[in-house]
Design an enzyme around this catalytic site. Structure first.
Site, PDB file in Angstrom:
ATOM      1  N   SER A 130     -35.816 -12.431  14.192  1.00 42.65           N
ATOM      2  CA  SER A 130     -36.492 -12.305  15.485  1.00 42.65           C
ATOM      3  C   SER A 130     -35.962 -11.179  16.347  1.00 42.65           C
ATOM      4  CB  SER A 130     -36.387 -13.612  16.261  1.00 42.65           C
ATOM      5  OG  SER A 130     -36.857 -14.680  15.484  1.00 42.65           O
ATOM      6  N   GLU A 176      29.049  11.126  11.280  1.00 44.22           N
ATOM      7  CA  GLU A 176      28.540  11.528   9.978  1.00 44.22           C
ATOM      8  C   GLU A 176      29.108  12.841   9.449  1.00 44.22           C
ATOM      9  OE1 GLU A 176      26.343   9.936   7.931  1.00 44.22           O
ATOM     10  OE2 GLU A 176      26.385   8.197   9.254  1.00 44.22           O
TER      11      GLU A 176
END
Lengths: 207, 770
Positions: free
Chosen positions: B465, B187
């Site tokens: 319940s 690069e």
């Protein structure tokens, strides 16, 4: 000047010396003893399929349609014999009088915590103890040690709760029960609860 | 002022030239001042952001670490799942951290280092033999000796900054060999010599592009690339290019090459995962290779460097041929420039891409649980800090239990509601550790990966319940009045309120059962008996029981409370039943264990907290009845899904028309609460047992664990009793039951097997002569 017993916590001196030594000695002996005792605890069940095939599991049996109080009104059937035998669980509810023995791995962590407390590192000790509690959640020594950590950190209210928890899982082990009641007595006295301390001491000496 | 005509005409041209020159000069001066001002401005930007070098690092959220020790509850399948989630690679011979080998139920692991809040856990080479879903034997072949080995925890997600960038910060010193050289070679060859921009590179690139007829090479330096990504947007305008060049020069002027390079390593964009962007080599190493940055091999380094030019175009998963070609090109370049030996490059080129399957670690794989964690965190931390400070959050999630719960919800709902339709059946589940309140699994809906309405946390539904145990508990805490064999009347009645309104409760079956022992009324969930009992002990007392067990929500002050018209969310129900499971100790539920900074400093620790809030004696009696529920009562069909030897305690719950199907229950180790129903509250054909309990059962069946066996508390003893006569009896007598009683509440009178007191003397005499 208050007449209640003050808790001095310079280093490890937070209780009268002799009960602390007694307790530590007892706990360490118990750790060794417990580590080799056979596990009288609840049954360990490996993961796995039940005896039934997936089809059998999915299909409702007649006994499912037998009216229980959970069935909605429209599936009201007269009582019928089940077409397929259901697997039988334990015939009776279980309970046990003996506590669980502590796993060697957890015992190691408790010893580590003890070292950390001696060095004055309460935080590290509590971290080890919480790991130990995950491994052996029914071991009284872990809760007693946590109580000790809270005393070192001057949080007597929490210390008392952990002492009570430890006693509640001690089962028939008299030595463990006794240590627990003595620890509880010391904590209650330090909190100014003389009557509570006395009744805990009575429990300890009755054993 | 008067002038002679001749001098005026002679001076005119030079004056206008002078004026023009002066104007130009003034303009240049202004431009220069503007430029200098602009440069100063840019300089301030460059230095201020670089000094802090602050990236917004997302907080990372971890599951609980798996602890391995002799006796640990681990199944081979469970361990394999954990290793897969951790990105461990199965190999023939595990050498590197993050590798393992397996032969049936024997494993050899090479674990990774991990920095836990309390200590650094070193990597080790561990050999495990699993039998009966437990670690039977564990040997440490390399690494520090220990009784317990903690695996690194699965990263289950993160709390991300708005721009979605994710990264793992690395230092230049951690770079693997050749990475820096490779990067520069590909690069920015003149990196060490240029001053931010490189006219040489630009010239070279211009020449190459001219020859090719199109753009084949870029002339940007790494510094310029860093500026572009770190400070500026990605537009390609001339102004931006100009600023970029200026800032690159300034950056190079202020800072060392090494600092710039390190920043670049952490900034460069290297991929995408959903809406997370993968930034920096640190995260990219994990994302593509499941390896730490410093552990990369040459061919992996080459691939990452190759991808810098275009991470999407050269995505090794989507375009493997392109990626391979460019990687090998890079390796050629490295050999050419002498960065690596030709032979080394050849060997590397022969390697496959060795990219792992896309891990899920950078996504939120458990949105319902993460949401719970996030809510807890925002109580103690600012949202901004969570998104940017790189905090490490250690949670209680157990990926294996979570997987079991998700699977059983998917399977059960597919079976119960295959067509879905307009109002599909929905579900919620929450599992916790029975004795520590640690939340191990949360499922918020039928589709666990969908992050929408979190029913486990927010669906407020009547509990039906599930309320009944609180009524019975209230009674059992008054041993002078109630025991497990106290007869209750399960018979119809009518309540008339002060305002004249009537209430006629019914049993679901429509039937009545007459005189019923208290424990049976609960295990069979009889409505009428329960309401009578509730009226006897009083609404206030029952409400107080709910409060003692940790319920803070408003509760209706009507007798229908006893049948569960109170509305709670599944997590609230879990908190309530946690107190029951922990034998009267309230244990606040926790999803987080610790929070640390990114470098390991402890910020918060959420400790186990227990408070005794209810009589353990009464709890033990309730435990008896709740076990009976699962063995003979409304919950008995759980054993279609669960092994017969796993002892459970629980309660089923159904509301009118099956609008809600609930189950809450626990074993020796785990507690679970499940809800099934429709969001719009439409009816279903389910009961608590046929719906929610099925999910519970299938989940529990997949987890190796201990059955429930409560320890007998102080002040409770078991006696053989005959419920018909309400008297003590002997073992083996017909109808005799062994039941727990709070000391002093057991029947005082005894009865013999054949019903008479005389019969006892007879059988005693008989035993004399045997």
């Amino acid at each position: 000047m208050s007449s209640k017993t003050t808790v001095r916590h310079s280093g490890r001196r937070f209780l009268n010396v002799s009960p602390a030594i007694l307790m530590t000695g007892t706990l360490l002996t118990l750790l060794v003893g417990c580590a080799t005792a056979p596990d009288g605890g609840p049954i360990y069940v490996p993961a796995g399929e039940t005896d039934r095939t997936p089809q059998e599991r999915g299909a409702p049996t007649q006994s499912d349609q037998r009216p229980t109080e959970e069935a909605p009104e429209r599936s009201r059937f007269p009582q019928q014999q089940p077409q397929q035998p259901e697997p039988r669980p334990d015939p009776e509810p279980r309970h046990r009088t003996e506590g669980s023995s502590i796993s060697p791995a957890a015992a190691g962590l408790v010893a580590q915590a003890d070292k950390a407390f001696r060095r004055g590192n309460i935080s590290a000790g509590m971290a080890s103890l919480q790991r130990a509690q995950r491994i052996s959640p029914d071991a009284p020594v872990i809760y007693y040690k946590m109580a000790e950590g809270y005393v070192l950190g001057d949080n007597l209210a929490r210390a008392e709760q952990f002492a009570v928890k430890g006693i509640s899982v001690a089962g028939t082990d008299e030595a463990l029960q006794r240590s627990g009641w003595q620890l509880l007595a010391d904590i209650r006295r330090a909190r100014g609860n003389a009557a509570g301390a006395r009744s805990a001491e009575q429990r300890a000496s009755a054993l | 002022m008067t002038r002679s005509r001749s001098s005026k005409s002679r001076k005119a041209p030079s004056r206008s030239r002078f004026r023009f020159g002066g104007l130009l000069l003034r303009l240049c001066l202004i431009a220069l001042v503007a430029l200098v001002g602009w440069v100063i401005y840019l300089d301030a930007i460059v230095t201020s952001k670089f000094e802090g070098r602050r990236w917004e690092i997302p907080s990372r959220v971890y599951a609980r670490p798996l602890e391995l020790y002799e006796g640990a509850p681990v199944s081979p399948a469970g361990l394999a799942i954990e290793l897969q989630l951790l990105g461990y690679q199965q190999v023939a011979r595990p050498d590197d951290p993050g590798e393992y080998s397996r032969q049936g139920s024997s494993f050899t692991l090479q674990t990774r280092d991990f920095s836990f809040p309390d200590v650094l856990e070193s990597g080790r080479r561990v050999q495990l033999a699993l039998t009966g879903d437990r670690v039977e034997r564990m040997r440490i072949l390399a690494g520090p000796a220990a009784g317990i080995v903690r695996l690194d925890p699965v990263q289950i997600g993160g709390i991300y900054p708005g721009h979605g960038e994710d990264r793992v910060l690395v230092q230049l010193e951690q770079a693997p060999p050749n990475l820096t050289a490779a990067l520069l070679a590909v690069e920015d060859r003149d990196f060490r010599e240029h001053w931010g921009i490189s006219p040489m590179s630009i010239a070279r690139a211009a020449w190459a592009n001219l020859q090719a007829g199109r753009v084949v090479q870029g002339g940007s330096t790494l510094t310029q690339q860093l500026v572009k990504n770190f400070y500026l947007s990605r537009e390609q305008t001339l102004t931006r290019k100009f600023n970029e060049a200026l800032m690159a020069i300034l950056l190079d002027w202020h800072y060392e090459k090494e600092d710039i390079l390190e920043a670049y390593l952490n900034e460069v964009y290297l991929g995408q995962s959903g809406n997370r962007s993968i930034n920096g080599f640190g995260l990219a190493s994990q994302f593509y290779f499941s390896r730490s940055f410093s552990n990369l091999q040459l061919h992996q380094v080459a691939l990452l460097v190759a991808m810098v030019k275009g991470p999407s175009y050269y995505d090794p998963r989507r375009h493997p041929e392109r990626a391979l070609a460019r990687r090998n090109l890079v390796l050629d370049l490295l050999a050419e420039q002498g960065v690596v030996a030709a032979q080394e490059a050849k060997v590397a080129q022969a390697e496959p891409l060795s990219v792992v399957e896309r891990g899920r670690f950078s996504e939120n794989r458990y949105p319902a649980f993460i949401e719970l964690v996030h809510r807890h965190l925002t109580r103690d931390y600012r949202e901004a800090d969570l998104k940017s400070e790189g905090l490490r959050v250690f949670t209680t999630l157990d990926p294996q239990i979570q997987a079991a719960a998700e699977r059983s919800i998917s399977r059960t709902l597919a079976a119960l509601d295959p067509n879905q339709g307009e109002a599909p059946l929905q579900a919620a589940a929450i599992f916790t550790g029975k004795e520590n309140g640690e939340i191990t699994a949360v499922v918020g809906g039928r589709d666990p990966s969908f992050s929408g309405f979190n029913r486990a946390l927010d669906a407020r539904r009547p509990i039906g319940s599930l309320a009944k145990p609180m009524v019975y508990l209230t009674a059992l805490a008054q041993p002078e009045k109630y025991t497990l064999i106290t007869p209750l009347k399960d018979e119809p009645f009518r309540l008339v309120f002060e305002n004249g309104q009537e209430w006629i409760p019914k049993n679901y079956s429509g039937e009545y059962h007459g005189n019923t022992a208290l424990h049976e009324a609960l295990s069979n969930s009889y409505n009428l008996a329960t309401v009578r009992l509730g009226l006897d002990v009083g609404m206030e007392a029952v409400t107080e029981t709910f409060r003692d067990l940790g319920v803070t929500q408003p509760l209706p002050q009507y007798p229908s409370l006893f049948l569960g018209t109170a509305s709670l969310t599944p997590v609230e129900v879990a908190g309530l039943y946690q107190s029951i499971a922990a034998s009267g100790f309230t244990v606040p539920l926790r999803a987080i264990r610790e929070v640390t900074t990114s470098d390991g400093k402890m910020l918060s620790r959420y400790d186990l907290d227990i408070t005794q809030t209810f009589s353990p004696q009464a709890m033990h009696l309730l435990h008896y009845a709740m076990q009976e529920t699962m063995q003979e009562g409304t919950g008995r069909s759980v054993y279609r899904y669960v092994p017969a030897s796993l002892n459970l305690a629980g309660k089923t719950g159904t509301t009118d028309d099956g609008r809600d199907s609930w189950f809450a229950g626990f074993s020796g180790d785990h507690l679970g609460v499940v809800w099934l129903g429709r969001d719009g509250n439409a009816p279903t054909s389910l009961t608590g047992a046929t719906g929610a309990m099925r999910v519970f059962g299938e989940t529990m069946a997949a987890i190796p664990q201990h059955g429930f066996s409560p320890i007998l508390p102080d002040g409770v003893s078991y006696y053989w009793v005959d419920p018909e006569t309400q008297m003590r009896t002997e073992k083996g007598c017909e109808g005799a039951l062994l039941l727990p009683f709070i000391e002093g509440s057991q029947p005082q009178k005894s009865v013999a097997c054949d019903g008479s007191v005389g019969g006892r003397i007879k059988s005693w005499l008989e035993s004399w002569f045997e």
